[in-house]
Motif scaffolding. Structure first.
Motif, short mmCIF file in Angstrom:
data_model
loop_
_atom_site.label_atom_id
_atom_site.label_comp_id
_atom_site.label_asym_id
_atom_site.label_seq_id
_atom_site.Cartn_x
_atom_site.Cartn_y
_atom_site.Cartn_z
N SER A 1 0.81 -1.23 0.00
CA SER A 1 0.00 0.00 0.00
C SER A 1 0.84 1.27 0.00
N LYS B 1 0.52 10.30 1.26
CA LYS B 1 -0.84 9.93 1.67
C LYS B 1 -1.71 11.17 1.93
N GLU C 1 -2.55 4.04 -3.36
CA GLU C 1 -1.83 2.95 -2.71
C GLU C 1 -1.68 1.79 -3.69
#
Length: 559
Positions: free
Chosen positions: A303, A362, A368
């Motif tokens: 991820s 992020k 991801e």
């Protein structure tokens, strides 16, 4: 299956014979080979033989040996513990390899760079974690010093004589780069109080720059000195490492997790902070017409993300902007503290953004991905290929290869199209793609990375594939579009770092961590490469034979 194969060939992309010759940017950057000029094939009889050439698919095997398909042979070039000089030996767990000829007119003599990714203390420092309830308390500094020496990388001069590649022992260019080598930071601000740090480690894959220096990438760095973690209030704490080196040397985790450049002739090294800090699998460079550089690199963890650096000055890996991929919307998102309010709210400056690149990515909403690993540029189409090895947490056991098409074919574009090139699994005959290499004809070579603890177990989905392997997808000829196994690794091992010699006749390949699942050194799970001491040893091998030579000439059929 035939329909899928036709679709697959089209998806790979073809071009006329004039375009199939490796373009100048790959010649200069040494993407997966450092090719010499190829005059092509004009002999009608030889062309007829090429039309009838059929590559034989090697059966999956769990045998403890390096097995090759018919028409290939190998010999070891250098293995763990071999002397490269009177003072230095070849390191442990060799991974990425690349080759630069000393003279561009002589493809059979040059410098081989080899990464040494990590160590197994059982073999390297005679320490068995299984002997202790609290193993870190029983380590010695001598053991750690041995381990630190055995990671990093090796520069060694190799020469082909009578068909055999051999180390030129005691050549003045032979040297080791270890976890104790002084390395400068290519950045204006010090990191944790210094601009020169100790060593490189967790060296996985890499590349070559347009100016002919080596690139090595620090991947799972947190296993050596741990990692700094931040809570929701931005308070920092230290997460201990697997090896516990921080108990002996107070080297900050922030000094690791970078892309490192090595001068092949002097051994001088620098870490490129502008490319971000994370588990770099590789770094693949492209030189634009104005000599600015584009660098693609992936974060090999579940991820995590795909990144691209675009320099603002010619030949620079410092001045420029780092981007992270939103593959769902086809956008490169800027990790620029000055122009991203969400980053200004979290981080104090650009240096902190780069150190904590994962968090920054992020915050920007980057996609991801399932362990983004190796990245290579197709020499025919210019498309970017990215291996997504797997993500068991999300039910992706076999991984896939992603294709990135930059808008209008411009490598400095900020938009792109992403698609799945091919998925792993029984239908396509391979699982867990790791390293990639394109040969001089544009055939795609793939290594696999099934973990040693999962291979050859009936309760795991990897049983049909047996040992890790090397595959090739021919671009031309009667086998075009097929996924064909051409090599099978010894027990517990993976095959890594494929790199072709400049004349395309030799494939350098690492056989990494054979016998990795060994619990008792007197009873190893592998004994490859079958030395007298019966100790398994990682090694770089040279693979040769008519298969490689013919594969590199198959593009002549398209003329």
């Amino acid at each position: 299956m035939e329909y899928n194969r036709r679709k697959f060939i089209s998806f790979l992309g073809k071009a006329g014979i004039g375009l199939a010759i490796v373009p100048p940017f790959l010649t200069s950057c040494g993407n997966t080979t450092t090719p010499s000029k190829n005059k092509g094939v004009t002999d009608a009889g030889y062309l007829e033989k090429l039309k009838n050439f059929e590559l034989k698919d090697l059966l999956a095997s769990d045998k403890d040996d390096l097995l090759l398909t018919e028409g290939l042979n190998y010999h070891p070039v250098v293995k763990w513990g071999d002397a490269i000089s009177d003072n230095d030996t070849f390191g442990f767990n060799n991974d990425f390899t690349c080759f630069i000829p000393l003279d561009e007119n002589n493809p059979k003599d040059g410098l081989l760079w080899v990464n040494h990714e990590y160590i197994n203390p059982l073999f390297v420092s005679d320490f068995n974690y299984r002997d202790y309830d609290n193993p870190a308390e029983h380590r010695t500094i001598d053991q750690v010093d041995k381990e630190m020496y055995n990671v990093g990388g090796t520069i060694v001069r190799v020469r082909e004589e009578n068909g055999q590649w051999k180390v030129v022992k005691n050549d003045p260019l032979n040297r080791r780069i270890t976890a104790q080598t002084d390395i400068k930071l290519n950045w204006d601000s010090p990191i944790k109080g210094t601009s020169t740090v100790k060593g490189t480690l967790a060296n996985c894959s890499g590349g070559i720059t347009p100016w002919k220096t080596f690139i090595t990438c620090e991947e799972n760095y947190d296993g050596f000195f741990g990692e700094t973690k931040y809570d929701e209030n931005n308070k920092a704490t230290h997460r201990p490492s697997r090896y516990g080196w921080e108990k002996f040397y107070e080297y900050p985790p922030e000094h690791y997790g970078w892309v490192v450049e090595i001068d092949p002739r002097t051994g001088a090294a620098q870490k490129h902070i502008a490319l971000g800090r994370f588990a770099h699998e590789c770094c693949t460079l492209y030189e634009l017409e104005d000599k600015r550089v584009v660098a693609y690199t992936g974060d090999d963890k579940n991820s995590e993300h795909l990144y691209k650096f675009i320099s603002s000055k010619p030949g620079s890996l410092k001045e420029g902007t780092l981007y992270v991929a939103d593959t769902e919307n086809g956008k490169w998102l800027s990790l620029d503290w000055e122009n991203q309010p969400v980053l200004k709210e979290k981080f104090k400056d650009q240096t902190e953004v780069l150190i904590r690149a994962r968090e920054a990515a992020k915050l920007l909403g980057a996609t991801e991905l399932n362990r983004p690993e190796d990245i290579e540029i197709d020499p025919v189409t210019g498309h970017i290929f990215l291996t997504l090895t797997n993500n068991k947490d999300k039910g992706d056991f076999h991984g896939s290869i992603m294709k990135i098409e930059e808008t209008n074919g411009a490598f400095d574009a900020l938009t792109f199209k992403a698609s799945t090139y091919i998925a792993g699994g029984e239908e396509n005959g391979f699982s867990c793609p790791d390293n990639l290499a394109f040969d001089m004809a544009g055939n795609l070579w793939i290594t696999s990375d099934m973990s040693g603890s999962s291979m050859n177990r009936k309760d795991k989905p990897y049983m049909p594939f047996k040992n890790n392997s090397l595959f090739v997808i021919p671009r031309y000829g009667k086998d075009a579009g097929k996924v064909i196994r051409v090599a099978s690794a010894p027990k517990d091992a993976e095959l890594t770092g494929p790199w072709f010699s400049p004349d395309g006749k030799t494939l350098f390949l690492s056989v990494q961590h054979p016998g990795e699942q060994t619990k008792d050194i007197k009873n190893p799970t592998s004994t490859w490469p079958f030395d007298k001491d019966n100790i398994p040893k990682s090694a770089v091998v040279a693979i040769q034979g008519e298969v490689i030579e013919k594969m590199n000439k198959l593009r002549a059929l398209e003329a």
